[in-house]
Write a protein that holds these residues in place. Structure first.
Motif, short mmCIF file in Angstrom:
data_model
loop_
_atom_site.label_atom_id
_atom_site.label_comp_id
_atom_site.label_asym_id
_atom_site.label_seq_id
_atom_site.Cartn_x
_atom_site.Cartn_y
_atom_site.Cartn_z
N ILE A 245 7.84 91.11 80.13
CA ILE A 245 7.26 89.79 79.88
C ILE A 245 7.17 89.06 81.21
O ILE A 245 8.10 89.09 82.00
CB ILE A 245 8.13 88.99 78.89
N HIS A 327 8.33 92.25 71.46
CA HIS A 327 8.52 91.39 72.63
C HIS A 327 7.97 89.98 72.36
O HIS A 327 8.61 88.98 72.68
CB HIS A 327 7.80 91.98 73.86
N TYR A 331 10.35 86.45 72.02
CA TYR A 331 10.11 85.37 72.97
C TYR A 331 9.79 84.07 72.24
O TYR A 331 10.36 83.01 72.53
CB TYR A 331 8.94 85.75 73.89
N PRO A 344 12.21 85.44 82.41
CA PRO A 344 12.22 86.87 82.09
C PRO A 344 12.33 87.72 83.35
O PRO A 344 11.66 87.46 84.35
CB PRO A 344 10.85 87.08 81.41
#
Length: 479
Positions: A245, A327, A331, A344
């Motif tokens: 990320i 992912h 997040y 990140p």
């Protein structure tokens, strides 16, 4: 006698009080056990009802009995959410409450998410957002499930082939969380009426695989201060350790990210959009072939259902898009719950090292050509590719140690400095290469030696192999 009688009465009173307390406690415990069992029983019946509605041939012992009427899935006791018992909802989300706390989960459950693109990436993001407590979600996708969707879609089964992707996701989400509000739209997002489909969104998931629509969506969200998380290319990848990320401005090696980044920059958006992408440079992967008769119909770019949507597709391993979707989900969940992933960690987090390697290379190239050079034909991204991907952070010279002071140098002095003609040395090896291969010699002195003469056939073979890898990279990113 009176003393003895008083003690007896006191003892009786104490025993009576203890007995009453034990009886009350026992009744209270029994009531709690009973109500919990009733809730479990009703929840089990709801599950059996869901199974029965799918009309599959499940074992007979799983089918509800005819003389047992199916009741509401949750008892209406205490505070309710859309008719469902809050206590059971909290039990289902217990692990999330343990992680985010009551305040964080209250924020999370009050948010609304719009998922645009409900294929291999978007479907997994949607499922995990709802599993983790998101109670309001809108699904936007014009596409339908095909047989080839089944290798990567989170919820689609064979019975869903030919039906809208958003439909099978909605069905699964309601089976997971009966209280969730799902708004399914079999539509394509277009910038002309983009606000209608994004109305009320706290977060937008961009899982679109068409670059024009993707850029339009990202620009729209950026201009209207709508938080958006974008997925880059998951096709033709196989290494999950390369997924990361980052902000859109820091992406590297991903051709989709490269094109999106350039188009956004032309429209005044240079950063501020988190993305998930992979730094992996694929090997021998190509577009799936089209039958010859499709080419005879005309330009293959004109064969799509919609303008600019891909007709020919890249191979994709199902786990990779799912990891992209996970992912995205984690997040956004952390952001909404007030525990953001503020910085990140990039897989390739050696920016200062790349800057030093590039600066030292610029200095050595200036000395080699005999004049000041202000800019090299390679940049920091290229340095990262040379150091990390081609040489794996090791010297080109056997036994390929991890350099304590890595140095980049031109390999063949007779060729220009390029990705293919740049190698990694330990500092002492670099000094030898400069002395033997790169330092100009007076005419009366011995001529320069070739790199093959200095380092041998094994090292030369490594350089040639890396040259072939560079060619694949250039083709992948469109250089």
């Amino acid at each position: 006698m009176n003393v003895f009688s008083a003690q007896t009465n006191r003892t009786q009173l104490i025993l009576a009080a203890v007995s009453a307390s034990l009886l009350t406690s026992g009744l209270f415990t029994a009531y709690n056990v009973y109500t919990r069992r009733e809730r479990r029983r009703n929840l089990d019946r709801d599950i059996l009802q869901s199974i029965a509605s799918q009309q599959h041939d499940y074992p007979q012992h799983l089918q509800p009995k005819d003389d047992e009427p199916l009741e509401e899935p949750f008892l209406r006791i205490g505070a309710n959410v859309n008719g469902y018992d809050e206590e059971l909802i909290r039990e289902q989300l217990a692990r999330c409450y343990a992680f985010f706390g009551d305040e964080g989960m209250a924020r999370l459950r009050g948010k609304s998410v719009v998922v645009v693109g409900c294929g291999g990436v978007g479907s997994w993001a949607a499922v995990m957002l709802v599993r983790s407590g998101v109670s309001k979600i809108r699904l936007v996708d014009f596409d339908y499930v095909t047989l080839s969707s089944l290798n990567r879609h989170a919820t689609a089964v064979r019975a869903d082939v030919g039906t809208p992707k958003v439909g099978c996701i909605e069905r699964t989400l309601k089976q997971i969380s009966a209280w969730v509000e799902v708004d399914s739209r079999v539509e394509i997002w277009r910038k002309e009426d983009g606000g209608r489909l994004l109305e009320g969104a706290d977060w937008v998931v961009d899982a679109i695989d068409n670059i024009t629509t993707k850029v339009d969506l990202l620009k729209y969200c950026h201009e209207h201060n709508i938080k958006v998380f974008s997925s880059m290319g998951a096709s033709a990848k196989s290494d999950p350790t390369r997924i990361q990320i980052s902000d859109i401005s820091y992406t590297m090696y991903d051709p989709l990210a490269r094109s999106v980044r350039r188009r956004l920059r032309l429209q005044g958006v240079s950063s501020g959009i988190p993305v998930v992408y992979s730094t992996e440079v694929p090997g021998d992967v190509k577009l799936l072939p089209l039958p010859e008769e499709e080419f005879q119909k005309g330009d293959v770019k004109e064969l799509g259902v919609f303008d600019d949507f891909r007709v020919r597709i890249l191979p994709v391993l199902g786990p990779l898009p799912s990891i992209f979707g996970l992912h995205i989900a984690i997040y956004i969940l952390c952001e909404m719950a007030g525990k953001p992933i503020s910085n990140p960690l990039p897989i390739k987090n050696r920016k200062k090292l790349y800057e030093r390697l590039l600066r030292d290379l610029l200095h050595r190239e200036s000395k080699f050509v005999g004049e000041q050079i202000n800019k090299l034909p390679i940049d920091e991204d290229d340095v990262a590719l040379i150091f990390e991907d081609l040489h794996l952070g090791r010297s080109v010279v056997p036994p390929h140690v991890v350099p304590t002071r890595p140095t980049l140098l031109r390999w063949d002095p007779a060729k220009p400095l390029t990705l293919e003609n740049c190698v990694v040395f330990e500092f002492s090896e670099a000094e030898k290469h400069i002395r033997e291969c790169l330092t100009p010699c007076p005419e009366e002195a011995r001529p320069r030696r070739t790199p093959r003469d200095v380092w041998g056939d094994e090292v030369q073979a490594i350089v040639e192999r890396n040259t072939a890898e560079c060619a694949k990279y250039r083709e992948w990113v469109g250089l």
